[in-house]
Design a protein around this motif. Structure first.
Motif, PDB file in Angstrom:
ATOM      1  N   PRO A   8       0.833  -1.204   0.000  1.00 33.60           N
ATOM      2  CA  PRO A   8       0.000   0.000   0.000  1.00 33.60           C
ATOM      3  C   PRO A   8       0.867   1.254   0.000  1.00 33.60           C
ATOM      4  CG  PRO A   8      -0.803  -1.597   1.596  1.00 33.60           C
ATOM      5  CD  PRO A   8       0.512  -2.117   1.100  1.00 33.60           C
ATOM      6  N   SER A   9       0.464   2.239  -0.799  1.00 37.58           N
ATOM      7  CA  SER A   9       1.252   3.450  -0.939  1.00 37.58           C
ATOM      8  C   SER A   9       0.993   4.406   0.217  1.00 37.58           C
ATOM      9  CB  SER A   9       0.922   4.134  -2.265  1.00 37.58           C
ATOM     10  OG  SER A   9       1.695   5.283  -2.442  1.00 37.58           O
ATOM     11  N   HIS A  10       2.052   4.850   0.882  1.00 37.80           N
ATOM     12  CA  HIS A  10       1.980   5.857   1.931  1.00 37.80           C
ATOM     13  C   HIS A  10       1.693   7.214   1.280  1.00 37.80           C
ATOM     14  CE1 HIS A  10       3.427   8.582   5.082  1.00 37.80           C
ATOM     15  NE2 HIS A  10       3.338   7.575   5.930  1.00 37.80           N
ATOM     16  N   PRO A  11       0.944   8.110   1.939  1.00 41.09           N
ATOM     17  CA  PRO A  11       0.667   9.420   1.336  1.00 41.09           C
ATOM     18  C   PRO A  11       1.926  10.177   0.933  1.00 41.09           C
ATOM     19  CG  PRO A  11      -0.706   9.083   3.262  1.00 41.09           C
ATOM     20  CD  PRO A  11       0.245   7.928   3.215  1.00 41.09           C
ATOM     21  N   GLU A  12       2.983  10.003   1.699  1.00 36.20           N
ATOM     22  CA  GLU A  12       4.248  10.653   1.364  1.00 36.20           C
ATOM     23  C   GLU A  12       5.146   9.747   0.541  1.00 36.20           C
ATOM     24  OE1 GLU A  12       6.284  12.490   4.666  1.00 36.20           O
ATOM     25  OE2 GLU A  12       4.399  12.672   5.762  1.00 36.20           O
ATOM     26  N   GLY A  13       4.613   8.610   0.090  1.00 37.46           N
ATOM     27  CA  GLY A  13       5.386   7.676  -0.706  1.00 37.46           C
ATOM     28  C   GLY A  13       6.304   6.822   0.144  1.00 37.46           C
ATOM     29  N   LEU A  24      19.082  -6.853  -4.523  1.00 33.09           N
ATOM     30  CA  LEU A  24      18.138  -6.029  -3.766  1.00 33.09           C
ATOM     31  C   LEU A  24      17.329  -5.208  -4.749  1.00 33.09           C
ATOM     32  CD1 LEU A  24      17.110  -5.119  -0.977  1.00 33.09           C
ATOM     33  CD2 LEU A  24      18.771  -3.244  -1.091  1.00 33.09           C
ATOM     34  N   LEU A  25      16.031  -5.518  -4.835  1.00 32.11           N
ATOM     35  CA  LEU A  25      15.113  -4.798  -5.707  1.00 32.11           C
ATOM     36  C   LEU A  25      14.569  -3.608  -4.920  1.00 32.11           C
ATOM     37  CD1 LEU A  25      13.801  -4.985  -8.529  1.00 32.11           C
ATOM     38  CD2 LEU A  25      11.969  -6.328  -7.485  1.00 32.11           C
ATOM     39  N   ILE A  26      14.803  -2.406  -5.407  1.00 28.74           N
ATOM     40  CA  ILE A  26      14.450  -1.174  -4.717  1.00 28.74           C
ATOM     41  C   ILE A  26      13.365  -0.469  -5.527  1.00 28.74           C
ATOM     42  CG2 ILE A  26      15.306   1.020  -3.813  1.00 28.74           C
ATOM     43  CD1 ILE A  26      18.127  -0.256  -3.813  1.00 28.74           C
ATOM     44  N   GLY A  27      12.165  -0.377  -4.960  1.00 33.71           N
ATOM     45  CA  GLY A  27      11.026   0.154  -5.687  1.00 33.71           C
ATOM     46  C   GLY A  27      10.590   1.530  -5.203  1.00 33.71           C
ATOM     47  N   ILE A  28      10.434   2.455  -6.131  1.00 32.21           N
ATOM     48  CA  ILE A  28       9.907   3.795  -5.829  1.00 32.21           C
ATOM     49  C   ILE A  28       8.391   3.691  -5.848  1.00 32.21           C
ATOM     50  CG2 ILE A  28       9.894   6.219  -6.527  1.00 32.21           C
ATOM     51  CD1 ILE A  28      12.479   5.590  -8.144  1.00 32.21           C
ATOM     52  N   ASN A  29       7.740   3.990  -4.722  1.00 32.02           N
ATOM     53  CA  ASN A  29       6.314   3.702  -4.589  1.00 32.02           C
ATOM     54  C   ASN A  29       5.503   4.940  -4.175  1.00 32.02           C
ATOM     55  OD1 ASN A  29       3.798   2.606  -4.205  1.00 32.02           O
ATOM     56  ND2 ASN A  29       4.396   1.199  -2.572  1.00 32.02           N
ATOM     57  N   ARG A  30       5.109   5.700  -5.171  1.00 34.78           N
ATOM     58  CA  ARG A  30       4.144   6.794  -4.982  1.00 34.78           C
ATOM     59  C   ARG A  30       3.473   7.060  -6.331  1.00 34.78           C
ATOM     60  NH1 ARG A  30       4.952  13.142  -3.715  1.00 34.78           N
ATOM     61  NH2 ARG A  30       3.123  13.489  -2.391  1.00 34.78           N
ATOM     62  N   PRO A  31       2.906   6.012  -6.912  1.00 34.92           N
ATOM     63  CA  PRO A  31       2.421   6.133  -8.288  1.00 34.92           C
ATOM     64  C   PRO A  31       1.312   7.163  -8.485  1.00 34.92           C
ATOM     65  CG  PRO A  31       1.690   4.071  -7.289  1.00 34.92           C
ATOM     66  CD  PRO A  31       2.711   4.656  -6.367  1.00 34.92           C
ATOM     67  N   PRO A  39      10.756  14.222   1.081  1.00 40.19           N
ATOM     68  CA  PRO A  39      11.913  13.977   1.954  1.00 40.19           C
ATOM     69  C   PRO A  39      11.930  12.566   2.528  1.00 40.19           C
ATOM     70  CG  PRO A  39      11.018  16.151   2.377  1.00 40.19           C
ATOM     71  CD  PRO A  39      10.061  15.481   1.423  1.00 40.19           C
ATOM     72  N   LYS A  40      10.753  12.042   2.894  1.00 37.45           N
ATOM     73  CA  LYS A  40      10.668  10.680   3.422  1.00 37.45           C
ATOM     74  C   LYS A  40      11.206   9.669   2.414  1.00 37.45           C
ATOM     75  CE  LYS A  40       7.185   7.199   4.811  1.00 37.45           C
ATOM     76  NZ  LYS A  40       7.435   6.252   3.716  1.00 37.45           N
ATOM     77  N   MET A  41      10.813   9.804   1.169  1.00 35.78           N
ATOM     78  CA  MET A  41      11.250   8.863   0.141  1.00 35.78           C
ATOM     79  C   MET A  41      12.745   8.954  -0.107  1.00 35.78           C
ATOM     80  SD  MET A  41       8.096   9.421  -2.510  1.00 35.78           S
ATOM     81  CE  MET A  41       8.748   8.386  -3.817  1.00 35.78           C
TER      82      MET A  41
END
Length: 272
Positions: A8-13, A24-31, A39-41
């Motif tokens: 689930p996507s956090h409001p701040e990503g 290590l698979l690193i995913g950017i999650n704020r679609p 800043p959190k991401m």
């Protein structure tokens, strides 16, 4: 087609990590916000890069994004206050995702492969230029558009675009902030391969697993020597050859490399 396990996507990503063997698979999650970085991401990305370097079981990182786009870049309303105060979102002591070698930050030692797609703006370009190998979907839309927002690119674009493509080509895109596609990015050496959209993560993972199968100490040494040659010159890098080769040749992995050659089998490297 490979897909990352969604969370689930956090409001701040968020930056979501998944271990696949030694990768290590690193995913950017704020679609929902085109993966715009808060800043959190950015802090979590630094933490993920640090995890890659610090965990001996991990050999290669793959950076990708959830949704249709890689990233629209920095989320300026959340990042601007940090810029105005001269602060960084990544805490000191962590690995710097853009690998600039700034005081107080670590530089990444292990390889990073990036899979980009769709909108890949500003920080997105800088993250891929700071990585080692970039696979681009054929639907990418690139733009280094800081000049359109009254600021300057400070994540490495002014350094690495000229390094890869020559000053004129770099300034063409840096000073206009125009949008360009995957074919132009390939021409300028910003990416290494262009593949059909939807296959970029598969290709990045295949390359990462191929790298992970090699001798880890030799991979790190090779990467760092090539980077030193680029940043400090070939003569400086050349002076490391004898000492580095002597150290590597005494490793357990070097002995395994010889055994596997003699026995005509795939090597089983342990990173020792």
């Amino acid at each position: 087609m490979t897909t990352a396990t969604p969370t689930p996507s956090h409001p701040e990503g968020s930056i979501d990590c998944e271990v696949r063997d030694a990768v290590l698979l690193i995913g950017i999650n704020r679609p929902a916000k085109r993966n715009g970085f808060t800043p959190k991401m950015y802090r979590e990305l630094g933490e993920a890069y640090t995890r890659l370097d610090d965990d001996p079981a991990l050999r290669v990182g793959v950076l990708h994004a959830l949704g249709d786009h890689f990233t629209a870049g920095l989320d300026l309303p959340t990042i601007a206050p940090l810029m105005q105060r001269g602060e960084k979102a990544v805490p000191l002591g962590l690995v710097d995702p853009v690998n600039l070698g700034m005081d107080g930050y670590r530089r990444r030692t292990k390889p990073m492969v990036v899979a980009v797609k769709g909108i890949t703006y500003t920080l997105g370009i800088e993250l891929m230029l700071a990585a080692d190998i970039v696979i681009a979907a054929d639907n990418c839309r690139f733009s280094q558009l800081e000049v359109k927002r009254g600021i300057m690119a400070t994540g490495g674009a002014t350094l690495r675009m000229a390094e890869r493509a020559g000053l004129g080509n770099a300034l063409l895109h840096l000073l206009t902030g125009d949008e360009f596609g995957s074919a132009e990015a390939l021409r300028l050496n910003f990416v290494q391969k262009v593949v059909p959209a939807g296959t970029e993560l598969d290709e990045a993972l295949a390359i990462a697993h191929s790298i992970a199968a090699q001798a880890p100490l030799a991979v790190v040494a090779t990467r760092l020597n090539a980077l030193k040659a680029l940043e400090q010159g070939p003569v400086v890098a050349m002076h490391e050859f004898i000492d580095t080769q002597q150290r590597l040749s005494r490793s357990e992995d070097a002995a395994e490399g010889v055994r596997s050659f003699v026995e005509r089998r795939a090597a089983r490297f342990q990173g020792r």
